[in-house]
Each structure stands twice: as C-alpha cells, then as structure tokens.
Write a protein that holds these residues in place. Structure first.
Motif, PDB file in Angstrom:
ATOM      1  N   ASN A  15      -0.921   7.600   0.443  1.00 46.41           N
ATOM      2  CA  ASN A  15      -1.915   8.639   0.175  1.00 46.41           C
ATOM      3  C   ASN A  15      -2.990   8.202  -0.806  1.00 46.41           C
ATOM      4  N   SER A  16      -3.632   7.089  -0.531  1.00 44.30           N
ATOM      5  CA  SER A  16      -4.683   6.639  -1.448  1.00 44.30           C
ATOM      6  C   SER A  16      -6.031   7.263  -1.115  1.00 44.30           C
ATOM      7  N   GLY A  17      -6.244   7.700   0.109  1.00 49.37           N
ATOM      8  CA  GLY A  17      -7.500   8.338   0.482  1.00 49.37           C
ATOM      9  C   GLY A  17      -8.527   7.374   1.048  1.00 49.37           C
ATOM     10  N   ASP A  18      -8.440   6.091   0.743  1.00 49.31           N
ATOM     11  CA  ASP A  18      -9.369   5.095   1.255  1.00 49.31           C
ATOM     12  C   ASP A  18      -8.911   4.651   2.646  1.00 49.31           C
ATOM     13  N   LEU A  19      -9.857   4.559   3.591  1.00 49.00           N
ATOM     14  CA  LEU A  19      -9.516   4.211   4.968  1.00 49.00           C
ATOM     15  C   LEU A  19      -8.871   2.821   5.067  1.00 49.00           C
ATOM     16  N   LEU A  20      -9.418   1.842   4.352  1.00 50.05           N
ATOM     17  CA  LEU A  20      -8.846   0.498   4.412  1.00 50.05           C
ATOM     18  C   LEU A  20      -7.447   0.466   3.811  1.00 50.05           C
ATOM     19  N   ASP A  21      -7.220   1.248   2.773  1.00 50.62           N
ATOM     20  CA  ASP A  21      -5.879   1.340   2.198  1.00 50.62           C
ATOM     21  C   ASP A  21      -4.915   1.986   3.183  1.00 50.62           C
ATOM     22  N   MET A  22      -5.380   2.977   3.933  1.00 52.53           N
ATOM     23  CA  MET A  22      -4.520   3.615   4.936  1.00 52.53           C
ATOM     24  C   MET A  22      -4.154   2.632   6.043  1.00 52.53           C
ATOM     25  N   TYR A  57       0.817  -1.210   0.000  1.00 49.59           N
ATOM     26  CA  TYR A  57       0.000   0.000   0.000  1.00 49.59           C
ATOM     27  C   TYR A  57       0.855   1.266   0.000  1.00 49.59           C
TER      28      TYR A  57
END
Length: 133
Positions: free
Chosen positions: A65-72, A62
């Motif tokens: 800075n993807s913006g998606d909570l699960l990605d964070m 990952y």
C-alpha cells in the motif's frame, strides 16, 4: 486436417490446482510433487538463490500500500515469490535503500525471482494438464 500436438499427457485436474499453488508457495515444489526432479530442483535453486542474493544486496521488498504505481508493480513482482515474500515480510527484512546502485540491482533480483516463480507455477499447471512433458 489439424495437427496433433507433439506431446499430450494424461490430465490430472486435482494436480492442476495443487501443483501451481504449492509451486507458488515453495519455488520448484510444483514440479517436485509431479516427480519432475531435475526441473524442480533447478527452479528451486535458481529462484531461491536469486531472491537471497537480492536480499544480500540490500534490495527493497515492496509493501502493498505505498500508493505509487511503480511500487505497486514491484509489489506484484515480489509477491510472485510466494513463501519467500511471506517469510521476508514476516521478518521485516528487505528494507534496503533503493538509491544505492547495488541495492537497486538487489531490488530487481527480488522482483525477477518472483516473476520467475510465477512462470514456474504456470509451467507446473501445464504439466499437470498434460500439455507439456
């Protein structure tokens, strides 16, 4: 009367800072610099193997800075792998397609190896503080 802990070693404040930092950067090294050879080698082998298996299964590493909570959350787990994460991101590896079943397992292997490395770094800190044998 309060019970005395089963084991109390001599705390080493300098090592309590250095061991978890080095252990985070190189999995298992926090134990090895404290001469905990068996535990350090076991942690190093298991964390590195799990991370590399995740990459071999085309798991995703990952980005921050993807913006998606699960990605964070995945990024935080991956970041726990320390030096392995840094090298992987530098080489631009870990671009797996998460929609494939094997790649999904690989992604989870990478995240779990990072979380295990965080636990190992905390363990190295506790050993240096004399709280664990």
């Amino acid at each position: 009367m309060a019970e005395k802990p089963a084991y109390v070693g001599t705390p080493n404040p300098t090592m309590a800072i250095v061991a978890p930092a080095v252990g985070w950067l190189i999995p298992g090294m926090g134990h090895l610099i404290q001469k905990r050879w068996g535990r350090g080698l076991l942690l190093m082998a298991s964390i590195v193997t799990m991370f590399l298996l995740g990459l071999a299964m085309q798991g995703k590493v990952y980005r921050p800075n993807s913006g998606d909570l699960l990605d964070m959350l995945g990024f935080i787990g991956d970041l726990g792998a320390g030096g392995l994460y840094i090298v992987t991101r530098t080489l631009d590896a870990g671009q797996g397609a998460i929609h494939r079943a094997v790649a999904d397992y690989g992604t989870k292997f990478i995240v779990v190896s990072g979380l295990l490395n965080v636990i190992a770094a905390i363990d190295a800190h506790h050993i240096a503080m004399g709280k664990k044998p």
